[in-house]
Motif scaffolding. Structure first.
Motif, PDB file in Angstrom:
ATOM      1  N   ARG A 365       0.838  -1.204   0.000  1.00  0.00           N
ATOM      2  CA  ARG A 365       0.000   0.000   0.000  1.00  0.00           C
ATOM      3  C   ARG A 365       0.874   1.255   0.000  1.00  0.00           C
ATOM      4  NH1 ARG A 365      -3.671  -3.148   2.967  1.00  0.00           N
ATOM      5  NH2 ARG A 365      -2.508  -2.829   4.890  1.00  0.00           N
ATOM      6  N   ASN A 366       1.895   1.264   0.835  1.00  0.00           N
ATOM      7  CA  ASN A 366       2.786   2.424   0.892  1.00  0.00           C
ATOM      8  C   ASN A 366       3.525   2.621  -0.425  1.00  0.00           C
ATOM      9  OD1 ASN A 366       2.164   3.027   3.582  1.00  0.00           O
ATOM     10  ND2 ASN A 366       3.734   1.656   4.370  1.00  0.00           N
ATOM     11  N   LEU A 367       3.994   1.523  -1.001  1.00  0.00           N
ATOM     12  CA  LEU A 367       4.757   1.600  -2.241  1.00  0.00           C
ATOM     13  C   LEU A 367       3.901   2.114  -3.392  1.00  0.00           C
ATOM     14  CD1 LEU A 367       7.410   0.960  -3.757  1.00  0.00           C
ATOM     15  CD2 LEU A 367       6.510  -1.360  -4.132  1.00  0.00           C
ATOM     16  N   GLY A 401      -2.919  -9.193  -2.561  1.00  0.00           N
ATOM     17  CA  GLY A 401      -3.581  -9.031  -3.844  1.00  0.00           C
ATOM     18  C   GLY A 401      -4.483  -7.817  -3.856  1.00  0.00           C
ATOM     19  N   ARG A 402      -5.234  -7.651  -2.772  1.00  0.00           N
ATOM     20  CA  ARG A 402      -6.143  -6.501  -2.675  1.00  0.00           C
ATOM     21  C   ARG A 402      -5.361  -5.185  -2.606  1.00  0.00           C
ATOM     22  NH1 ARG A 402      -8.510  -8.201   1.450  1.00  0.00           N
ATOM     23  NH2 ARG A 402     -10.018  -9.485   0.343  1.00  0.00           N
ATOM     24  N   ALA A 403      -4.270  -5.191  -1.829  1.00  0.00           N
ATOM     25  CA  ALA A 403      -3.465  -3.963  -1.697  1.00  0.00           C
ATOM     26  C   ALA A 403      -2.819  -3.583  -3.023  1.00  0.00           C
ATOM     27  CB  ALA A 403      -2.396  -4.164  -0.627  1.00  0.00           C
ATOM     28  N   ALA A 404      -2.258  -4.560  -3.723  1.00  0.00           N
ATOM     29  CA  ALA A 404      -1.637  -4.279  -5.011  1.00  0.00           C
ATOM     30  C   ALA A 404      -2.672  -3.782  -6.014  1.00  0.00           C
ATOM     31  CB  ALA A 404      -0.945  -5.526  -5.547  1.00  0.00           C
ATOM     32  N   GLY A 405      -3.836  -4.427  -6.029  1.00  0.00           N
ATOM     33  CA  GLY A 405      -4.881  -4.033  -6.960  1.00  0.00           C
ATOM     34  C   GLY A 405      -5.426  -2.647  -6.680  1.00  0.00           C
ATOM     35  N   ALA A 406      -5.618  -2.331  -5.389  1.00  0.00           N
ATOM     36  CA  ALA A 406      -6.183  -1.029  -5.022  1.00  0.00           C
ATOM     37  C   ALA A 406      -5.261   0.119  -5.403  1.00  0.00           C
ATOM     38  CB  ALA A 406      -6.467  -1.001  -3.518  1.00  0.00           C
ATOM     39  N   GLY A 407      -3.951  -0.133  -5.414  1.00  0.00           N
ATOM     40  CA  GLY A 407      -3.018   0.955  -5.689  1.00  0.00           C
ATOM     41  C   GLY A 407      -2.475   0.987  -7.095  1.00  0.00           C
ATOM     42  N   SER A 408      -2.916   0.067  -7.953  1.00  0.00           N
ATOM     43  CA  SER A 408      -2.315  -0.059  -9.289  1.00  0.00           C
ATOM     44  C   SER A 408      -3.363   0.044 -10.388  1.00  0.00           C
ATOM     45  CB  SER A 408      -1.584  -1.412  -9.414  1.00  0.00           C
ATOM     46  OG  SER A 408      -0.690  -1.613  -8.347  1.00  0.00           O
ATOM     47  N   ASP A 409      -2.876   0.279 -11.595  1.00  0.00           N
ATOM     48  CA  ASP A 409      -3.738   0.264 -12.777  1.00  0.00           C
ATOM     49  C   ASP A 409      -3.660  -1.075 -13.498  1.00  0.00           C
ATOM     50  OD1 ASP A 409      -4.641   3.182 -12.898  1.00  0.00           O
ATOM     51  OD2 ASP A 409      -2.460   3.382 -12.786  1.00  0.00           O
ATOM     52  N   PRO A 432      -8.108 -13.989  -5.330  1.00  0.00           N
ATOM     53  CA  PRO A 432      -9.356 -13.391  -4.819  1.00  0.00           C
ATOM     54  C   PRO A 432      -9.194 -11.933  -4.411  1.00  0.00           C
ATOM     55  CG  PRO A 432      -9.078 -15.600  -3.936  1.00  0.00           C
ATOM     56  CD  PRO A 432      -7.811 -15.269  -4.659  1.00  0.00           C
ATOM     57  N   GLY A 433      -8.034 -11.572  -3.870  1.00  0.00           N
ATOM     58  CA  GLY A 433      -7.800 -10.180  -3.511  1.00  0.00           C
ATOM     59  C   GLY A 433      -7.718  -9.283  -4.729  1.00  0.00           C
ATOM     60  N   LEU A 434      -7.089  -9.788  -5.787  1.00  0.00           N
ATOM     61  CA  LEU A 434      -7.017  -9.021  -7.025  1.00  0.00           C
ATOM     62  C   LEU A 434      -8.410  -8.818  -7.616  1.00  0.00           C
ATOM     63  CD1 LEU A 434      -3.903 -10.736  -8.667  1.00  0.00           C
ATOM     64  CD2 LEU A 434      -4.029  -8.359  -7.871  1.00  0.00           C
TER      65      LEU A 434
END
Length: 503
Positions: A365-367, A401-409, A432-434
């Motif tokens: 999330r920070n990254l 997965g959710r954190a990467a998806g929430a912060g990325s395009d 599932p997080g993605l």
């Protein structure tokens, strides 16, 4: 040094045998025992050294220190009179024996320890740099590498066993070192690997979800971190430097203060050492540094709020070690990013490529938040490559997965270090997080291919994040270790795309 002199400082529950021969070493690994060495047989997380006492005796061990004497009593029939010391805590005994054998180097070093889920390595490197600029000779122990009075060595463990730590300290002292800066992992604190070390300054960076495969619960995980501050197992530090923003900060401050530590809090607009009016720049960040010693406008080459927090922690710790405020301010512009921590990969491409160690959902999330800030003006996209390690906490996989998806395009989910697990099974737990994040994504278990996909996707103004392995130069697949360097793989992929400029 003989047997009696070596064991004089060890708390024992039983003893037998004697020897006036010279002790040639202290070892906890039977494979390293040489004639005259004392073997410390102790129960560990994955093995029990007491199972190898026979091998240590066969290799010429002068004596045995053990936390499980009844398991090998039969062996002493073949070595009558062999000195044996029975102890309750094997790792504490190892620390006491090692300290004695190596001449108590801990008494000649001021020790700064850093613990927390994220940021330990960057903070440790920054503290060492600040101390070095103040003409202090240092020993650094951490995840990426060890430093002994300027000599760089490969890291074996984030926090090594006490015997190895005391040897590093002794070498440092022999070369004029007066300071030890060491990362202190939760595993090390829980297992007693930091026994025998008096921490002058202890730093707490943050606390987020990680290592539940070992600790079992967040409470157990935090309890291990708290040991560095609360004086219940290890002596309390003289000064505790604590992140004022962390949800557990108040609890930790109370525990440290009760144990007799002086508190130095830090944060963004909060604490004794704080940053105000932060401005992100192409080369890092600028902010107003406000401290008990005065204020200054400073420019740092470390990008993002997370690194500003790491810098504040390092500044407060270096101040606690007596580095003057003016010297700290002067050196800030000369500090550089740590290898594998927001490390740029530049081959002349029109988009940004970053390699980073982020391997928890909070770190991702920070990254990605920092990356989003960087592309806001250009209108570019955030493209993230990441995976989750095998044989580790499975509960964080959908969270990551959710954190990467929430912060990325766009996300490319891939392998990290699958170890003994099936890479596709790990990815199935990430997916599932993605899906929940709604991001566009693809799955590619081959990490090199995944990096290639992300770089081919990138356009001018985008930023590609290659997360999870950072400084690591190997990948563990099906129990086999293979060479693998994210930065080198990225350079090769960029070359295939026609970019072969500056490295």
């Amino acid at each position: 040094m003989n047997w009696d002199e070596l064991i004089a400082g060890i708390d024992a529950v039983g003893a037998g045998g004697a020897s006036d021969e010279t002790v040639t070493g202290v070892e906890y690994d039977s494979r390293r025992v040489r004639p005259g060495a004392v073997f410390v047989a102790m129960k560990g997380g994955s093995t029990d050294g007491n199972r190898y006492v026979d091998k240590a005796i066969a290799a010429g061990a002068l004596g045995i220190v053990t936390d499980s004497a009844p398991t090998f009593d039969h062996l002493l029939v073949f070595q009558p009179g062999l000195p044996v010391l029975e102890v309750e805590h094997g790792r504490r005994a190892l620390a006491a024996a090692s300290a004695a054998f190596f001449g108590h180097p801990e008494r000649r070093l001021a020790v700064t320890g850093i613990t927390g889920t994220n940021g330990k390595t960057t903070t440790a490197f920054l503290i060492e740099a600040l101390l070095n600029q103040a003409a202090r000779t240092t020993v650094l122990v951490g995840t990426i590498e060890y430093h002994v009075a300027g000599e760089v060595r490969p890291s074996v463990h984030t926090t090594p066993e006490s015997r190895d730590l005391f040897e590093l300290m002794a070498e440092g002292v022999s070369r004029g070192a007066t300071e030890l800066v060491t990362e202190v992992s939760s595993h090390a604190l829980d297992q007693g690997r930091a026994a025998g070390v008096q921490f002058d300054v202890a730093v707490f960076t943050n606390f987020t979800r990680d290592h539940l495969d070992y600790h079992g619960s967040m409470e157990n995980y935090f309890a291990a971190k708290r040991l560095l501050f609360d004086g219940t197992v290890y002596p309390a530090p003289r000064i505790a430097v604590i992140n004022a923003h962390d949800a557990r900060a108040e609890e930790l401050i109370a525990a440290a203060r009760k144990a007799g530590a002086e508190i130095r809090a830090y944060g963004m607009g909060a604490g004794d050492w704080r940053a105000a009016n932060m401005r992100l720049t192409p080369g890092g960040a600028e902010f107003d540094l406000q401290t008990p010693h005065g204020s200054a406008c400073v420019a740092s080459h470390l990008a993002g709020e997370v690194n500003v927090l790491n810098l504040l922690a390092a500044l407060a710790a270096a101040d606690a070690r007596g580095v003057p405020f003016a010297d700290l301010v002067e050196v800030i512009p000369r500090l550089r990013p740590v290898p594998g921590r927001f490390q740029p990969v530049d081959a002349g491409q029109p988009f940004t490529v970053i390699v980073d160690y982020a391997h928890t959902d909070d770190a991702l999330r920070n990254l990605t938040a920092l990356a989003r800030q960087m592309v806001t003006q250009s209108g570019g996209r955030v493209i993230t490559v990441f995976g989750c390690g095998g044989d580790r906490d499975r509960t964080k996989r959908p969270r990551m997965g959710r954190a990467a998806g929430a912060g990325s395009d766009f996300v490319v989910a891939t392998s990290d270090n699958p170890r003994s697990e099936d890479p596709l099974a790990i990815l199935a737990e990430i997916e599932p997080g993605l899906k929940a994040s709604g991001v566009r994504y693809t799955i590619e278990p081959d990490r090199a291919a995944a990096i290639g996909i992300a770089l081919k996707e990138a356009a001018a103004g985008d930023i590609v994040l290659i997360a999870g392995k950072g400084h690591e130069r190997e990948q563990i697949v099906a129990g086999t270790t293979i060479p693998f360097d994210d930065a080198e793989i990225a350079h090769a992929a960029l070359s295939q795309l026609g970019y072969s400029g500056a490295r």
